[in-house]
Design an enzyme around this catalytic site. Structure first.
Site, PDB file in Angstrom:
ATOM      1  N   ARG A   1     -35.431  58.217  80.558  1.00 35.95           N
ATOM      2  CA  ARG A   1     -36.137  59.310  81.230  1.00 35.95           C
ATOM      3  C   ARG A   1     -37.012  60.127  80.271  1.00 35.95           C
ATOM      4  O   ARG A   1     -36.621  60.421  79.147  1.00 35.95           O
ATOM      5  CB  ARG A   1     -35.125  60.245  81.877  1.00 35.95           C
ATOM      6  CG  ARG A   1     -35.751  61.532  82.408  1.00 35.95           C
ATOM      7  CD  ARG A   1     -34.827  62.324  83.278  1.00 35.95           C
ATOM      8  NE  ARG A   1     -33.597  62.716  82.626  1.00 35.95           N
ATOM      9  CZ  ARG A   1     -32.624  63.376  83.241  1.00 35.95           C
ATOM     10  NH1 ARG A   1     -32.747  63.670  84.513  1.00 35.95           N
ATOM     11  NH2 ARG A   1     -31.541  63.701  82.581  1.00 35.95           N
TER      12      ARG A   1
ATOM     13  N   ARG B   1     -34.868  64.833  76.966  1.00 40.30           N
ATOM     14  CA  ARG B   1     -33.860  65.879  76.868  1.00 40.30           C
ATOM     15  C   ARG B   1     -32.836  65.562  75.785  1.00 40.30           C
ATOM     16  O   ARG B   1     -32.462  64.407  75.583  1.00 40.30           O
ATOM     17  CB  ARG B   1     -33.138  66.029  78.222  1.00 40.30           C
ATOM     18  CG  ARG B   1     -33.895  66.941  79.161  1.00 40.30           C
ATOM     19  CD  ARG B   1     -33.381  66.954  80.565  1.00 40.30           C
ATOM     20  NE  ARG B   1     -31.943  66.937  80.736  1.00 40.30           N
ATOM     21  CZ  ARG B   1     -31.345  66.921  81.930  1.00 40.30           C
ATOM     22  NH1 ARG B   1     -32.087  66.924  83.037  1.00 40.30           N
ATOM     23  NH2 ARG B   1     -30.038  66.881  82.023  1.00 40.30           N
TER      24      ARG B   1
ATOM     25  N   ARG C   1     -20.866  64.016  80.179  1.00 44.91           N
ATOM     26  CA  ARG C   1     -21.397  64.524  81.449  1.00 44.91           C
ATOM     27  C   ARG C   1     -20.768  63.787  82.632  1.00 44.91           C
ATOM     28  O   ARG C   1     -20.456  64.392  83.667  1.00 44.91           O
ATOM     29  CB  ARG C   1     -22.929  64.353  81.481  1.00 44.91           C
ATOM     30  CG  ARG C   1     -23.637  65.338  80.553  1.00 44.91           C
ATOM     31  CD  ARG C   1     -25.041  64.888  80.206  1.00 44.91           C
ATOM     32  NE  ARG C   1     -25.976  64.935  81.300  1.00 44.91           N
ATOM     33  CZ  ARG C   1     -27.190  64.382  81.267  1.00 44.91           C
ATOM     34  NH1 ARG C   1     -27.594  63.741  80.180  1.00 44.91           N
ATOM     35  NH2 ARG C   1     -27.995  64.476  82.303  1.00 44.91           N
TER      36      ARG C   1
ATOM     37  N   ARG D   1     -21.016  72.845  90.909  1.00 42.11           N
ATOM     38  CA  ARG D   1     -20.438  71.742  90.146  1.00 42.11           C
ATOM     39  C   ARG D   1     -18.933  71.878  90.008  1.00 42.11           C
ATOM     40  O   ARG D   1     -18.306  71.020  89.408  1.00 42.11           O
ATOM     41  CB  ARG D   1     -21.053  71.740  88.746  1.00 42.11           C
ATOM     42  CG  ARG D   1     -22.165  70.736  88.548  1.00 42.11           C
ATOM     43  CD  ARG D   1     -22.706  70.988  87.167  1.00 42.11           C
ATOM     44  NE  ARG D   1     -23.293  69.820  86.580  1.00 42.11           N
ATOM     45  CZ  ARG D   1     -24.597  69.584  86.560  1.00 42.11           C
ATOM     46  NH1 ARG D   1     -25.442  70.386  87.147  1.00 42.11           N
ATOM     47  NH2 ARG D   1     -25.044  68.512  85.955  1.00 42.11           N
TER      48      ARG D   1
ATOM     49  N   LYS E   1     -31.286  63.622  91.743  1.00 44.19           N
ATOM     50  CA  LYS E   1     -31.306  64.922  92.433  1.00 44.19           C
ATOM     51  C   LYS E   1     -32.638  65.637  92.211  1.00 44.19           C
ATOM     52  O   LYS E   1     -33.283  66.105  93.146  1.00 44.19           O
ATOM     53  CB  LYS E   1     -30.147  65.821  91.938  1.00 44.19           C
ATOM     54  CG  LYS E   1     -28.774  65.178  92.050  1.00 44.19           C
ATOM     55  CD  LYS E   1     -27.674  66.085  91.555  1.00 44.19           C
ATOM     56  CE  LYS E   1     -27.702  66.384  90.063  1.00 44.19           C
ATOM     57  NZ  LYS E   1     -27.420  65.209  89.208  1.00 44.19           N
TER      58      LYS E   1
HETATM   59  P1  AP5 Z   1     -33.459  62.590  87.970  1.00 47.45           P
HETATM   60  O1  AP5 Z   1     -34.062  62.894  89.296  1.00 47.45           O
HETATM   61  O2  AP5 Z   1     -33.969  63.309  86.787  1.00 47.45           O
HETATM   62  O3  AP5 Z   1     -31.856  62.689  88.084  1.00 47.45           O
HETATM   63  P2  AP5 Z   1     -30.910  63.974  88.224  1.00 47.45           P
HETATM   64  O4  AP5 Z   1     -29.839  63.628  89.189  1.00 47.45           O
HETATM   65  O5  AP5 Z   1     -31.712  65.193  88.497  1.00 47.45           O
HETATM   66  O6  AP5 Z   1     -30.316  63.958  86.754  1.00 47.45           O
HETATM   67  P3  AP5 Z   1     -30.018  65.117  85.728  1.00 47.45           P
HETATM   68  O7  AP5 Z   1     -29.740  64.451  84.415  1.00 47.45           O
HETATM   69  O8  AP5 Z   1     -31.092  66.158  85.733  1.00 47.45           O
HETATM   70  O9  AP5 Z   1     -28.709  65.672  86.315  1.00 47.45           O
HETATM   71  P4  AP5 Z   1     -27.670  66.488  85.593  1.00 47.45           P
HETATM   72  O10 AP5 Z   1     -26.861  66.936  86.758  1.00 47.45           O
HETATM   73  O11 AP5 Z   1     -26.927  65.818  84.512  1.00 47.45           O
HETATM   74  O12 AP5 Z   1     -28.542  67.570  84.817  1.00 47.45           O
HETATM   75  P5  AP5 Z   1     -28.759  69.113  85.011  1.00 47.45           P
HETATM   76  O13 AP5 Z   1     -30.084  69.452  84.503  1.00 47.45           O
HETATM   77  O14 AP5 Z   1     -28.339  69.577  86.368  1.00 47.45           O
HETATM   78  O15 AP5 Z   1     -33.579  60.999  87.741  1.00 47.45           O
HETATM   79  C1  AP5 Z   1     -33.126  60.411  86.539  1.00 47.45           C
HETATM   80  C2  AP5 Z   1     -34.032  59.233  86.160  1.00 47.45           C
HETATM   81  O16 AP5 Z   1     -33.879  58.213  87.151  1.00 47.45           O
HETATM   82  C3  AP5 Z   1     -35.520  59.589  86.129  1.00 47.45           C
HETATM   83  O17 AP5 Z   1     -36.136  58.900  85.070  1.00 47.45           O
HETATM   84  C4  AP5 Z   1     -36.050  59.101  87.487  1.00 47.45           C
HETATM   85  O18 AP5 Z   1     -37.399  58.694  87.412  1.00 47.45           O
HETATM   86  C5  AP5 Z   1     -35.135  57.918  87.773  1.00 47.45           C
HETATM   87  N1  AP5 Z   1     -34.847  57.750  89.198  1.00 47.45           N
HETATM   88  C6  AP5 Z   1     -34.570  58.749  90.100  1.00 47.45           C
HETATM   89  N2  AP5 Z   1     -34.315  58.212  91.313  1.00 47.45           N
HETATM   90  C7  AP5 Z   1     -34.416  56.860  91.170  1.00 47.45           C
HETATM   91  C8  AP5 Z   1     -34.255  55.755  92.079  1.00 47.45           C
HETATM   92  N3  AP5 Z   1     -33.937  55.936  93.364  1.00 47.45           N
HETATM   93  N4  AP5 Z   1     -34.428  54.503  91.578  1.00 47.45           N
HETATM   94  C9  AP5 Z   1     -34.747  54.308  90.270  1.00 47.45           C
HETATM   95  N5  AP5 Z   1     -34.923  55.314  89.367  1.00 47.45           N
HETATM   96  C10 AP5 Z   1     -34.751  56.576  89.820  1.00 47.45           C
HETATM   97  O19 AP5 Z   1     -27.634  69.720  84.013  1.00 47.45           O
HETATM   98  C11 AP5 Z   1     -27.758  69.586  82.617  1.00 47.45           C
HETATM   99  C12 AP5 Z   1     -26.626  70.360  81.946  1.00 47.45           C
HETATM  100  O20 AP5 Z   1     -26.728  71.763  82.269  1.00 47.45           O
HETATM  101  C13 AP5 Z   1     -25.198  69.982  82.357  1.00 47.45           C
HETATM  102  O21 AP5 Z   1     -24.705  68.876  81.626  1.00 47.45           O
HETATM  103  C14 AP5 Z   1     -24.441  71.282  82.052  1.00 47.45           C
HETATM  104  O22 AP5 Z   1     -24.222  71.423  80.666  1.00 47.45           O
HETATM  105  C15 AP5 Z   1     -25.438  72.361  82.461  1.00 47.45           C
HETATM  106  N6  AP5 Z   1     -25.316  72.745  83.888  1.00 47.45           N
HETATM  107  C16 AP5 Z   1     -26.277  72.598  84.859  1.00 47.45           C
HETATM  108  N7  AP5 Z   1     -25.832  73.075  86.020  1.00 47.45           N
HETATM  109  C17 AP5 Z   1     -24.566  73.531  85.798  1.00 47.45           C
HETATM  110  C18 AP5 Z   1     -23.583  74.110  86.645  1.00 47.45           C
HETATM  111  N8  AP5 Z   1     -23.808  74.315  87.961  1.00 47.45           N
HETATM  112  N9  AP5 Z   1     -22.383  74.444  86.097  1.00 47.45           N
HETATM  113  C19 AP5 Z   1     -22.138  74.262  84.777  1.00 47.45           C
HETATM  114  N10 AP5 Z   1     -23.039  73.696  83.923  1.00 47.45           N
HETATM  115  C20 AP5 Z   1     -24.246  73.335  84.443  1.00 47.45           C
END
Ligand code: AP5
Length: 216
Positions: A126, A158, A169, A87, A13
């Protein structure tokens, strides 16, 4: 145009949101990034958020809805990318109301499908640039000595990017977030793509969705 990028942790994402920002000038609203900023504030709220995030659990709806509400009230953009929000069903309902309040609507939801095995290797490999948030991966996009985007020499892994937190997660995703797939399908907004494909191919597929009048 306002879109949601929906998918499990590691689906790509953030990677795709950053491309849309660079290529189309859209505005990325990532609740994960906002919460990571809040946790550095050293307030009681920041400490509570840090503990919840590190364990891989969801932060409460009122906190994240408040963050999005604040951003929508201070940011002027012709296109928002909601990354990691909503979410839960409560967050999805809230987003609909917040957009309506500012005379905007949600145009597309892009669901990025990636199987659990690939998610584990993406997450544990990552690293993120401290300067600009650009994302690297030990295998697919090895971290250079300096960030190719901003030149920073500092990178972080992270605290929640480990197999134990990832399990929690993923559970949170399947329990609380995956019902949004049916929710947005019923609203005629859902577009699902194969997030396992190469980053450039995924970007192209998202572009096709954005250009498709049928999905409006
Ligand atoms: P990346 O693009 O970083 O993936 P992502 O989907 O953004 O993953 P996140 O871990 O950031 O998602 P998340 O939803 O768990 O975290 P968030 O910060 O929102 O890609 C990942 C890796 O894959 C990278 O190394 C990249 O290079 C590689 N890659 C990407 N695309 C690829 C492809 N096509 N092929 C190969 N490799 C690829 O949330 C973190 C925490 O915050 C949550 O756990 C929760 O505690 C809290 N939180 C955040 N939002 C909320 C909410 N709305 N409600 C409640 N809690 C929340």
């Amino acid at each position: 145009m306002n879109i949601i990028l929906l998918g499990p942790p590691g689906a790509g994402k953030g990677t795709q949101a950053r491309r849309l920002v660079q290529e189309l000038g859209m505005k990325q609203l990532s609740t994960g990034d906002m919460l990571r900023e809040a946790r550095t504030s050293n307030t009681d709220m920041g400490k509570r958020v840090a503990a919840v995030m590190d364990a891989g659990n969801l932060v409460t709806d009122d906190i994240v809805i408040g963050l999005i509400e604040e951003q929508l009230s201070i940011t002027n953009s012709t296109g928002f990318i909601f990354d990691g929000f909503p979410r839960t069903l409560a967050q999805a309902d809230a987003l609909g109301s917040l957009l309506a309040k500012i005379d905007k609507e949600l145009n597309f939801v892009v669901e990025m499908k990636v199987d659990d095995e690939a998610l584990v290797s993406r997450i544990v490999g990552r690293s993120t640039c401290v300067g600009c948030g650009d994302v690297y991966h030990d295998v697919t996009r090895p971290q250079p000595p300096t960030c190719t985007n901003c030149g920073s020499e500092s990178f972080v892994r992270r605290a929640d990017d480990n197999e134990i937190s990832l399990k929690t997660r993923l559970l949170a995703y399947y329990r609380d977030t995956s019902p949004l797939i049916g929710y947005y399908h019923a609203k005629g907004k859902l577009n699902s793509i194969d997030g396992l494909k190469d980053i450039n191919v995924v970007a192209e597929e998202i572009r096709l969705i954005l250009n498709s009048r049928n999905s409006l």
